[in-house]
Write a protein that holds these residues in place. Structure first.
Motif, PDB file in Angstrom:
ATOM      1  N   TRP A  32       0.654  -1.287   0.320  1.00 30.40           N
ATOM      2  CA  TRP A  32       0.098  -0.277   0.015  1.00 30.40           C
ATOM      3  C   TRP A  32       0.517   1.527   0.040  1.00 30.40           C
ATOM      4  O   TRP A  32       1.770   0.841   0.619  1.00 30.40           O
ATOM      5  N   THR A  33       0.782   2.717  -0.660  1.00 30.57           N
ATOM      6  CA  THR A  33       1.059   3.859  -0.739  1.00 30.57           C
ATOM      7  C   THR A  33       0.346   4.467   0.648  1.00 30.57           C
ATOM      8  O   THR A  33      -1.172   4.103   0.883  1.00 30.57           O
ATOM      9  N   ALA A  99      -2.686   3.904   0.620  1.00 32.10           N
ATOM     10  CA  ALA A  99      -3.899   3.725  -0.063  1.00 32.10           C
ATOM     11  C   ALA A  99      -3.835   2.628  -0.601  1.00 32.10           C
ATOM     12  O   ALA A  99      -3.060   1.772  -0.924  1.00 32.10           O
ATOM     13  N   VAL A 103      -1.892   3.132  -7.617  1.00 28.26           N
ATOM     14  CA  VAL A 103      -3.285   4.940  -6.874  1.00 28.26           C
ATOM     15  C   VAL A 103      -2.400   6.327  -7.917  1.00 28.26           C
ATOM     16  O   VAL A 103      -1.012   5.574  -8.001  1.00 28.26           O
ATOM     17  N   THR A 104      -3.114   7.049  -8.352  1.00 26.88           N
ATOM     18  CA  THR A 104      -2.379   7.981  -9.902  1.00 26.88           C
ATOM     19  C   THR A 104      -2.580   9.147  -9.044  1.00 26.88           C
ATOM     20  O   THR A 104      -1.840   9.981  -9.134  1.00 26.88           O
ATOM     21  N   ALA A 105      -3.194   9.112  -8.153  1.00 26.62           N
ATOM     22  CA  ALA A 105      -2.847  11.036  -7.581  1.00 26.62           C
ATOM     23  C   ALA A 105      -2.383  10.592  -6.089  1.00 26.62           C
ATOM     24  O   ALA A 105      -3.175  10.951  -5.686  1.00 26.62           O
ATOM     25  N   TRP A 106      -1.604  10.100  -5.995  1.00 29.06           N
ATOM     26  CA  TRP A 106      -1.024  11.033  -4.529  1.00 29.06           C
ATOM     27  C   TRP A 106      -1.171  11.213  -3.295  1.00 29.06           C
ATOM     28  O   TRP A 106      -1.475  11.053  -2.489  1.00 29.06           O
ATOM     29  N   SER A 108      -4.170  13.195  -3.662  1.00 30.29           N
ATOM     30  CA  SER A 108      -6.031  13.221  -4.032  1.00 30.29           C
ATOM     31  C   SER A 108      -6.923  12.281  -2.290  1.00 30.29           C
ATOM     32  O   SER A 108      -6.286  10.771  -2.568  1.00 30.29           O
ATOM     33  N   GLU A 111      -7.787   9.545  -2.872  1.00 30.71           N
ATOM     34  CA  GLU A 111      -7.491   7.750  -3.703  1.00 30.71           C
ATOM     35  C   GLU A 111      -6.659   6.706  -2.570  1.00 30.71           C
ATOM     36  O   GLU A 111      -6.802   5.826  -2.492  1.00 30.71           O
ATOM     37  N   TYR A 112      -7.135   7.464  -0.427  1.00 29.37           N
ATOM     38  CA  TYR A 112      -7.584   6.246  -0.168  1.00 29.37           C
ATOM     39  C   TYR A 112      -8.017   5.906   1.238  1.00 29.37           C
ATOM     40  O   TYR A 112      -9.437   6.386   0.858  1.00 29.37           O
ATOM     41  N   ASP A 113      -8.133   4.241   1.403  1.00 28.64           N
ATOM     42  CA  ASP A 113      -9.339   3.733   1.042  1.00 28.64           C
ATOM     43  C   ASP A 113      -9.371   3.860   2.348  1.00 28.64           C
ATOM     44  O   ASP A 113     -10.263   3.353   3.154  1.00 28.64           O
TER      45      ASP A 113
END
Length: 125
Positions: A32-33, A99, A103-106, A108, A111-113
């Motif tokens: 995960w990011t 996230a 992930v395309t837009a860190w 945003s 993007e985070y779950d």
């Protein structure tokens, strides 16, 4: 179930430092990011920093570049935010977030779950 728990917040004088930690538990994944956000009263939650799964890539908001450093220890399931040169305007509740890739837009929030409950950072002048 995933839980993220932040710690390390507190009261510090301007120019001081704090190190925030975010521990993950439950059905976590080292791929995960991870990111840090903050929110002040009456303001939108804003992005601070993010780090990819290996720690090889990091991304910072302009207002923290050179002052804050994000890092992670996958063995400990922990992500850190080292904050130096703190300013009164850094006062906020700080949140960590996870996230699931890709992930395309860190920066945003969308993007985070998963999100932690937050830790208060107060910087006095």
């Amino acid at each position: 179930q995933v839980q993220l728990v932040e710690s390390g917040g507190g009261l510090v004088q301007a120019g001081g430092s704090l190190r925030l930690s975010c521990g993950a538990s439950g059905r976590t994944c080292s791929s995960w990011t991870m990111g840090w956000f903050r929110q002040s009263p009456g303001k939108e939650r804003e992005f601070i920093a993010a780090i990819n799964w290996s720690g090889s890539n990091t991304y910072y908001a302009d207002f923290v570049k050179g002052r804050f450093t994000i890092s992670r220890d996958n063995a400990k399931k922990t992500v850190y935010l080292q904050m130096n040169g703190l300013k009164p305007e850094d006062t906020a509740v700080y949140y960590c977030a996870a996230a699931i890739p890709p992930v395309t837009a860190w920066g945003s929030k969308a993007e985070y779950d998963y999100w932690g409950q937050g830790t208060q950072v107060t910087v006095s002048s």
